[in-house]
Design a protein around this motif. Structure first.
Motif, mmCIF file in Angstrom:
data_model
loop_
_atom_site.group_PDB
_atom_site.id
_atom_site.type_symbol
_atom_site.label_atom_id
_atom_site.label_comp_id
_atom_site.label_asym_id
_atom_site.label_seq_id
_atom_site.Cartn_x
_atom_site.Cartn_y
_atom_site.Cartn_z
ATOM 1 N N PHE A 237 8.697 29.816 33.874
ATOM 2 C CA PHE A 237 7.804 28.842 33.115
ATOM 3 C C PHE A 237 8.645 28.191 32.190
ATOM 4 C CE2 PHE A 237 4.250 31.568 34.484
ATOM 5 C CZ PHE A 237 3.384 30.802 34.534
ATOM 6 N N LEU B 252 9.904 25.370 33.980
ATOM 7 C CA LEU B 252 9.112 24.147 34.176
ATOM 8 C C LEU B 252 8.750 23.339 32.837
ATOM 9 C CD1 LEU B 252 6.000 25.954 35.807
ATOM 10 C CD2 LEU B 252 7.620 24.224 36.798
ATOM 11 N N LEU C 69 -1.817 28.635 38.096
ATOM 12 C CA LEU C 69 -0.518 28.529 38.699
ATOM 13 C C LEU C 69 -0.116 29.763 39.482
ATOM 14 C CD1 LEU C 69 1.859 26.813 36.115
ATOM 15 C CD2 LEU C 69 1.269 25.880 38.232
ATOM 16 N N ILE D 262 6.807 17.880 35.152
ATOM 17 C CA ILE D 262 6.649 19.361 35.257
ATOM 18 C C ILE D 262 6.322 19.401 36.791
ATOM 19 C CG2 ILE D 262 5.072 21.146 34.916
ATOM 20 C CD1 ILE D 262 4.934 20.191 31.989
ATOM 21 N N TYR D 263 5.417 18.426 37.266
ATOM 22 C CA TYR D 263 5.139 18.372 38.631
ATOM 23 C C TYR D 263 6.137 18.498 39.682
ATOM 24 C CZ TYR D 263 0.301 18.026 37.575
ATOM 25 O OH TYR D 263 -1.159 18.315 36.755
ATOM 26 N N ARG E 264 9.146 19.483 38.760
ATOM 27 C CA ARG E 264 9.872 20.719 38.772
ATOM 28 C C ARG E 264 9.188 21.900 39.667
ATOM 29 N NH1 ARG E 264 10.108 19.848 32.493
ATOM 30 N NH2 ARG E 264 11.848 18.410 32.238
ATOM 31 N N LEU E 265 7.903 21.603 39.643
ATOM 32 C CA LEU E 265 7.038 22.806 40.294
ATOM 33 C C LEU E 265 7.661 22.669 41.839
ATOM 34 C CD1 LEU E 265 3.225 21.911 39.270
ATOM 35 C CD2 LEU E 265 4.566 24.271 39.100
ATOM 36 N N ILE F 201 10.432 25.564 42.721
ATOM 37 C CA ILE F 201 10.140 26.809 42.511
ATOM 38 C C ILE F 201 10.516 27.748 43.693
ATOM 39 C CG2 ILE F 201 8.410 28.694 42.000
ATOM 40 C CD1 ILE F 201 7.345 26.840 39.870
ATOM 41 N N VAL G 46 4.667 31.543 42.233
ATOM 42 C CA VAL G 46 4.658 31.855 40.437
ATOM 43 C C VAL G 46 4.144 33.141 40.101
ATOM 44 C CG1 VAL G 46 3.816 30.626 38.467
ATOM 45 C CG2 VAL G 46 4.265 29.050 40.502
#
Length: 347
Positions: A70, A73, A90, A122-123, A125-126, A129, A133
């Motif tokens: 988190f 993100l 998430l 943020i999208y 950076r998603l 991952i 999550v």
């Protein structure tokens, strides 16, 4: 504080008190206070079982993993803006591997406290991952699986109070059967390779390989039943041939205890061995892939049977990343393993 503590019922007050007496666990959970949205997944009723598992370091790794994901993100200064709805949307998703998951997250109303520009960042950076999550909800489900695996390793050692199973195993490493400057790595049930490594690598990767074997065979290593008659020995439910395989691997990797030496005397049955498979596990698939409610906790029988042939550290540590519509059950298993154990520092 006293008022909300007074509202706790059942085993919750006792479990909370036990947690607060453990400085390391308390610090691990306290670190998540910066993220208000994760606390809907807190399970006070499970705390006592968690602390009795003998897996403190592994659990703390998972809690740190939650914070790291988190923070990655939104940044550490914006963690307080993450709400419960965002975390619920998430948790268990794989936006770095599943196009379906990423699309559904884009279409949802998450990160509502952030500006449109911040959400777009943020999208992006998603998609970076690695794995699923995590959240406190998935943590308390996944420790059920961790317990099954760690209970297998408890058969190899006598664990002192306040010490973890893996800590105890590490102390039993004897350098026996080892080639100096190298680490034995199991790649199939019957084949090994040597790679350069230090004694510390031998211990770390050795324990990981024992965990991997437990992941492959834990249903055959169930805990012994409670003895109703203290005079008469209760029959074990575990398969003695599988227990011998666990002990043989431990010995081959350099661990030595009276329990290991005793288990090696058990009968050996070749029928318990998995067929060696030269194929590689799939991480992603077309279609929906693994359903959301099957992405944490104990795996379903079908998924377990499909994945167990691939559960070796060479596959669990593989850093390949693929994109697909959905994720496979092996992707889930690998993600859960890495959440608890992380990646090894050795190459």
């Amino acid at each position: 504080e006293l008022r909300w503590k007074a509202c706790l019922r059942g085993c919750r007050p006792k479990n909370l008190k036990g947690l607060l007496l453990d400085e390391k666990f308390t610090a691990g959970f306290d670190a998540l206070l910066d993220i208000p949205g994760v606390w809907d997944g807190m399970r006070l009723t499970t705390l006592q079982k968690m602390m009795a598992m003998g897996c403190r370091d592994e659990c703390l790794n998972y809690l740190r993993h939650i914070k790291e994901v988190f923070t990655g993100l939104v940044g550490k200064d914006a963690l307080g803006k993450i709400d419960t709805a965002t975390v619920k949307a998430l948790e268990g998703r794989a936006p770095g591997a599943s196009t379906k998951d990423l699309a559904e997250l884009r279409g949802g109303k998450i990160f509502s406290a952030f500006s449109d520009r911040e959400r777009e960042m943020i999208y992006e950076r998603l998609q970076m991952i690695d794995g699923l999550v995590p959240s406190l909800f998935t943590f308390f489900r996944d420790i059920q699986y961790l317990k099954l695996c760690i209970d297998c390793l408890k058969r190899l050692v006598t664990v002192p109070k306040r010490e973890s199973v893996c800590e105890t195993l590490a102390r039993t490493y004897s350098d026996k059967n080892q080639r100096k400057g190298h680490v034995k790595i199991q790649i199939t049930e019957d084949s090994f390779v040597d790679q350069a490594g230090t004694p510390a690598d031998c211990i770390d990767l050795g324990i990981r390989q024992l965990v991997a074997l437990a992941m492959r065979y834990y249903p055959a290593m169930k805990a012994d039943p409670v003895k109703e008659n203290p005079v008469r020995m209760a029959p074990t439910k575990a398969d003695p041939a599988v227990l011998r395989s666990l002990a043989e691997l431990a010995s081959r990797l350099g661990f030595d205890t009276p329990q290991i030496r005793e288990l090696i005397r058990y009968p050996s049955l070749r029928t318990v061995r998995l067929d060696s498979s030269p194929s590689m596990p799939l991480h992603v698939t077309s279609g929906d892939g693994v359903a959301m409610d099957h992405r944490s906790g104990i795996p379903r029988t079908e998924a377990y049977e499909e994945d167990r042939v691939f559960l070796f550290v060479t596959q669990l540590h593989n850093e390949q990343q693929n994109w697909g519509e959905g994720i496979t059950s092996f992707f889930v298993r690998k993600s859960v393993y890495l959440a608890f154990f992380g990646r090894p520092t050795s190459t």
